[in-house]
Design a protein around this motif. Structure first.
Motif, PDB file in Angstrom:
ATOM      1  N   LEU A 294       8.982  34.491  26.859  1.00 56.81           N
ATOM      2  CA  LEU A 294      10.311  35.068  26.696  1.00 56.81           C
ATOM      3  C   LEU A 294      11.064  35.088  28.020  1.00 56.81           C
ATOM      4  CD1 LEU A 294       9.512  38.193  24.469  1.00 56.81           C
ATOM      5  CD2 LEU A 294      10.171  35.910  23.724  1.00 56.81           C
ATOM      6  N   ALA A 295      10.359  35.509  29.073  1.00 58.41           N
ATOM      7  CA  ALA A 295      11.008  35.735  30.363  1.00 58.41           C
ATOM      8  C   ALA A 295      11.570  34.466  30.984  1.00 58.41           C
ATOM      9  CB  ALA A 295      10.023  36.391  31.320  1.00 58.41           C
ATOM     10  N   VAL A 296      10.963  33.313  30.697  1.00 62.14           N
ATOM     11  CA  VAL A 296      11.427  32.074  31.328  1.00 62.14           C
ATOM     12  C   VAL A 296      12.563  31.407  30.560  1.00 62.14           C
ATOM     13  CG1 VAL A 296       9.165  31.637  32.364  1.00 62.14           C
ATOM     14  CG2 VAL A 296       9.705  30.645  30.123  1.00 62.14           C
ATOM     15  N   CYS A 297      12.939  31.948  29.406  1.00 62.54           N
ATOM     16  CA  CYS A 297      14.012  31.334  28.604  1.00 62.54           C
ATOM     17  C   CYS A 297      15.335  31.372  29.369  1.00 62.54           C
ATOM     18  CB  CYS A 297      14.158  32.069  27.274  1.00 62.54           C
ATOM     19  SG  CYS A 297      15.483  31.399  26.228  1.00 62.54           S
ATOM     20  N   PRO A 298      15.982  30.228  29.558  1.00 59.00           N
ATOM     21  CA  PRO A 298      17.241  30.188  30.319  1.00 59.00           C
ATOM     22  C   PRO A 298      18.352  31.036  29.705  1.00 59.00           C
ATOM     23  CG  PRO A 298      16.348  27.977  30.040  1.00 59.00           C
ATOM     24  CD  PRO A 298      15.542  28.877  29.162  1.00 59.00           C
ATOM     25  N   TRP A 299      18.281  31.283  28.408  1.00 60.94           N
ATOM     26  CA  TRP A 299      19.335  32.060  27.767  1.00 60.94           C
ATOM     27  C   TRP A 299      19.330  33.514  28.216  1.00 60.94           C
ATOM     28  CZ3 TRP A 299      23.428  30.250  25.180  1.00 60.94           C
ATOM     29  CH2 TRP A 299      23.390  28.918  24.744  1.00 60.94           C
ATOM     30  N   ASN A 300      18.250  33.958  28.849  1.00 62.27           N
ATOM     31  CA  ASN A 300      18.207  35.340  29.307  1.00 62.27           C
ATOM     32  C   ASN A 300      19.203  35.625  30.424  1.00 62.27           C
ATOM     33  OD1 ASN A 300      16.224  36.274  27.524  1.00 62.27           O
ATOM     34  ND2 ASN A 300      14.565  35.548  28.834  1.00 62.27           N
ATOM     35  N   LYS A 301      19.707  34.583  31.068  1.00 60.92           N
ATOM     36  CA  LYS A 301      20.692  34.828  32.127  1.00 60.92           C
ATOM     37  C   LYS A 301      21.983  35.416  31.561  1.00 60.92           C
ATOM     38  CE  LYS A 301      22.402  30.037  32.094  1.00 60.92           C
ATOM     39  NZ  LYS A 301      22.446  28.766  32.848  1.00 60.92           N
ATOM     40  N   PHE A 302      22.166  35.292  30.241  1.00 58.06           N
ATOM     41  CA  PHE A 302      23.355  35.857  29.603  1.00 58.06           C
ATOM     42  C   PHE A 302      23.091  37.263  29.045  1.00 58.06           C
ATOM     43  CE2 PHE A 302      23.720  31.194  28.976  1.00 58.06           C
ATOM     44  CZ  PHE A 302      24.847  30.980  29.768  1.00 58.06           C
ATOM     45  N   ALA A 303      21.826  37.688  29.071  1.00 54.13           N
ATOM     46  CA  ALA A 303      21.490  38.992  28.496  1.00 54.13           C
ATOM     47  C   ALA A 303      22.064  40.114  29.352  1.00 54.13           C
ATOM     48  CB  ALA A 303      19.972  39.146  28.378  1.00 54.13           C
ATOM     49  N   ASP A 304      22.712  41.053  28.708  1.00 58.82           N
ATOM     50  CA  ASP A 304      23.348  42.181  29.397  1.00 58.82           C
ATOM     51  C   ASP A 304      22.446  43.405  29.301  1.00 58.82           C
ATOM     52  OD1 ASP A 304      24.975  44.076  30.498  1.00 58.82           O
ATOM     53  OD2 ASP A 304      26.507  44.006  28.924  1.00 58.82           O
TER      54      ASP A 304
ATOM     55  N   SER B  73      16.251  36.961  24.791  1.00 57.88           N
ATOM     56  CA  SER B  73      15.056  37.111  23.954  1.00 57.88           C
ATOM     57  C   SER B  73      14.686  38.560  23.704  1.00 57.88           C
ATOM     58  CB  SER B  73      13.867  36.414  24.650  1.00 57.88           C
ATOM     59  OG  SER B  73      14.149  35.066  24.911  1.00 57.88           O
ATOM     60  N   TRP B  74      15.594  39.479  24.029  1.00 62.50           N
ATOM     61  CA  TRP B  74      15.221  40.895  24.072  1.00 62.50           C
ATOM     62  C   TRP B  74      15.869  41.714  22.962  1.00 62.50           C
ATOM     63  CZ3 TRP B  74      11.523  40.183  27.339  1.00 62.50           C
ATOM     64  CH2 TRP B  74      11.687  39.335  28.436  1.00 62.50           C
ATOM     65  N   LEU B  75      15.505  41.431  21.729  1.00 62.88           N
ATOM     66  CA  LEU B  75      16.029  42.195  20.589  1.00 62.88           C
ATOM     67  C   LEU B  75      14.887  42.685  19.700  1.00 62.88           C
ATOM     68  CD1 LEU B  75      19.122  40.135  19.307  1.00 62.88           C
ATOM     69  CD2 LEU B  75      19.181  42.342  20.488  1.00 62.88           C
ATOM     70  N   PHE B  76      14.890  43.976  19.392  1.00 62.97           N
ATOM     71  CA  PHE B  76      14.054  44.500  18.315  1.00 62.97           C
ATOM     72  C   PHE B  76      14.811  44.267  17.017  1.00 62.97           C
ATOM     73  CE2 PHE B  76      12.484  47.642  21.636  1.00 62.97           C
ATOM     74  CZ  PHE B  76      11.247  47.042  21.767  1.00 62.97           C
ATOM     75  N   LEU B  77      14.124  43.749  16.011  1.00 62.20           N
ATOM     76  CA  LEU B  77      14.799  43.384  14.764  1.00 62.20           C
ATOM     77  C   LEU B  77      14.468  44.335  13.628  1.00 62.20           C
ATOM     78  CD1 LEU B  77      14.207  39.516  14.885  1.00 62.20           C
ATOM     79  CD2 LEU B  77      16.191  40.805  15.708  1.00 62.20           C
ATOM     80  N   GLY B  78      15.445  44.562  12.779  1.00 61.43           N
ATOM     81  CA  GLY B  78      15.267  45.333  11.560  1.00 61.43           C
ATOM     82  C   GLY B  78      16.116  44.703  10.469  1.00 61.43           C
ATOM     83  N   ALA B  79      15.909  45.126   9.236  1.00 63.37           N
ATOM     84  CA  ALA B  79      16.657  44.540   8.121  1.00 63.37           C
ATOM     85  C   ALA B  79      16.891  45.567   7.021  1.00 63.37           C
ATOM     86  CB  ALA B  79      15.922  43.333   7.550  1.00 63.37           C
ATOM     87  N   ILE B  80      18.019  45.408   6.352  1.00 58.74           N
ATOM     88  CA  ILE B  80      18.323  46.188   5.150  1.00 58.74           C
ATOM     89  C   ILE B  80      18.581  45.203   4.024  1.00 58.74           C
ATOM     90  CG2 ILE B  80      19.900  47.823   4.041  1.00 58.74           C
ATOM     91  CD1 ILE B  80      20.556  48.954   6.796  1.00 58.74           C
ATOM     92  N   TYR B  81      17.798  45.299   2.961  1.00 57.89           N
ATOM     93  CA  TYR B  81      18.058  44.520   1.751  1.00 57.89           C
ATOM     94  C   TYR B  81      18.939  45.374   0.844  1.00 57.89           C
ATOM     95  CZ  TYR B  81      14.060  41.419   2.851  1.00 57.89           C
ATOM     96  OH  TYR B  81      13.183  40.532   3.431  1.00 57.89           O
ATOM     97  N   THR B  82      19.905  44.727   0.201  1.00 56.11           N
ATOM     98  CA  THR B  82      20.790  45.468  -0.693  1.00 56.11           C
ATOM     99  C   THR B  82      21.192  44.640  -1.903  1.00 56.11           C
ATOM    100  OG1 THR B  82      22.924  46.639  -0.837  1.00 56.11           O
ATOM    101  CG2 THR B  82      22.819  44.773   0.677  1.00 56.11           C
ATOM    102  N   THR B  83      21.533  45.339  -2.969  1.00 52.20           N
ATOM    103  CA  THR B  83      22.032  44.688  -4.175  1.00 52.20           C
ATOM    104  C   THR B  83      23.510  44.323  -4.046  1.00 52.20           C
ATOM    105  OG1 THR B  83      22.453  46.877  -5.106  1.00 52.20           O
ATOM    106  CG2 THR B  83      20.366  45.808  -5.712  1.00 52.20           C
ATOM    107  N   LEU B  84      24.149  44.763  -2.981  1.00 46.04           N
ATOM    108  CA  LEU B  84      25.555  44.423  -2.759  1.00 46.04           C
ATOM    109  C   LEU B  84      25.694  42.953  -2.356  1.00 46.04           C
ATOM    110  CD1 LEU B  84      26.743  47.488  -0.646  1.00 46.04           C
ATOM    111  CD2 LEU B  84      27.288  47.029  -3.038  1.00 46.04           C
ATOM    112  N   GLU B  85      26.746  42.333  -2.819  1.00 48.59           N
ATOM    113  CA  GLU B  85      27.046  40.969  -2.397  1.00 48.59           C
ATOM    114  C   GLU B  85      28.081  41.049  -1.279  1.00 48.59           C
ATOM    115  OE1 GLU B  85      28.022  38.406  -5.620  1.00 48.59           O
ATOM    116  OE2 GLU B  85      26.055  38.583  -6.569  1.00 48.59           O
TER     117      GLU B  85
END
Length: 353
Positions: free
Chosen positions: A250-260, A170-182
């Motif tokens: 976030l902290a209790v999510c079981p998927w965090n055991k895979f977070a590096d 659950s530990w990601l900061f997100l960003g985005a780039i919009y582009t006219t490229l396909e």
């Protein structure tokens, strides 16, 4: 326009450059609007779950999807930068004399770090495809980063409404780039929450009326960061010693055991003085001291008054008689919400204000 023969190659090279710039995750989605997600947003706003975040409602039409904002957009490059913690985010729960600060706010302000890397990646892409037009976003525009992250294959929006990555938890900061490229898109990530309800049951204020729906008005992150003025009394005890944000769901999510934790960007290493700070130290902060302490931190944006208000609620929940003097001194604070919080804290510490 990049033709289909080279779209896949360019996408692959783009992901390599993103990794070099410090992004732990990178995926590509079509820029077409998604009517299902737009409908969910409209329902969420209609129910008032956004609370006082008027900016969510003001630009709701643009927020529906990438092409609602920019019709010329053809692809979305979704990116994630890891801030995986090395310590247990819930460790201070049993130490009421200490203040709990959300993991994401213990290091440098993510806006600056992520945006700098996004701009560098945008420059690289324009150098490779000069005809490209781009727009760069990180949490400061009407962009739905989490559903876009799912569409681009970074992970899925969990029942706590945040993005869950199978490799970064659950530990990601997100960003985005919009582009006219396909660019060649990735496959949307499937939902893997299954029957798990850990995040739902962990919430101290029952902020989830149902899975995948958050009522921000009950959320501790909203109450301690976005909410102005006194926090409703029904939630003050539930705040515990959380003074900025909340990591419980976030902290209790079981998927965090895979977070590096090794994938975490160095900019987000926690400042030692924010990992287990003493409440007493924060209660003594004036405006100048607050600004100096939190320079370069996302905490700075809420200002001294809201921050000290939060600390007073934590003091009231601490059962620590040693804090009474510091709390009493704040009864006459110029800010009404701070003064109100001081009076409430004293009543909880069995001291008549």
């Amino acid at each position: 326009m990049v033709n289909s023969a080279v779209a896949g190659q360019l996408a692959g090279e783009l992901k390599q450059e993103a990794a070099r710039l410090g992004f732990a995750a990178c995926g590509i989605a079509p820029a077409a609007d998604d009517p299902v997600r737009a409908s969910r947003l409209a329902e969420w706003l209609q129910l008032g779950h956004h609370g006082s975040m008027g900016w969510m409602e003001d630009r709701a039409e643009v927020r529906r999807g990438p092409q609602a904002m920019w019709p010329e957009a053809r692809s979305v490059i979704a990116l994630g930068m890891s801030y995986a913690p090395t310590h247990d985010p819930l460790a201070l729960e049993a130490q009421p004399d200490r203040a709990r600060i959300s993991v994401y706010a213990q290091g440098r302000d993510y806006h600056d770090t992520v945006k700098k890397a996004l701009k560098a990646l945008a420059r690289w892409l324009v150098a490779r495809a000069p005809e490209a037009q781009l727009k760069v976003f990180v949490d400061t525009a009407p962009v739905m980063e989490k559903p876009l992250g799912q569409a681009a294959g970074l992970g899925w929006q969990g029942k706590h409404t945040n993005l869950v990555s199978p490799t970064h938890g659950s530990w990601l900061f997100l960003g985005a780039i919009y582009t006219t490229l396909e660019l060649q898109p990735d496959s949307e990530h499937p939902d893997r929450c299954g029957s798990c309800t850990a995040c739902q049951t962990a919430c101290p204020t029952q902020a989830f009326p149902r899975p995948y729906v958050l009522d921000a008005r009950r959320c501790i992150s909203y109450l301690t960061i976005e909410h102005k003025g006194p926090v409703p009394e029904e939630f003050r005890a539930a705040l515990g010693n959380r003074i900025y944000g909340c990591d419980d769901c976030l902290a209790v999510c079981p998927w965090n055991k895979f977070a590096d934790a090794a994938a975490r960007h160095m900019a987000f290493l926690p400042r030692a003085e924010l990992v287990a700070p003493r409440l007493a130290d924060f209660l003594a902060l004036d405006d100048a001291g607050f600004r100096a302490l939190f320079s370069g931190s996302p905490i700075k944006r809420i200002g001294r008054d809201r921050f000290v208000r939060n600390c007073l609620y934590a003091a009231g929940n601490s059962s620590d008689a040693g804090l009474v003097g510091a709390v009493q001194a704040l009864q006459a604070d110029p800010d009404p919400a701070v003064a109100d919080a001081a009076r409430w804290a004293l009543s909880r510490l069995a001291v008549v204000p």
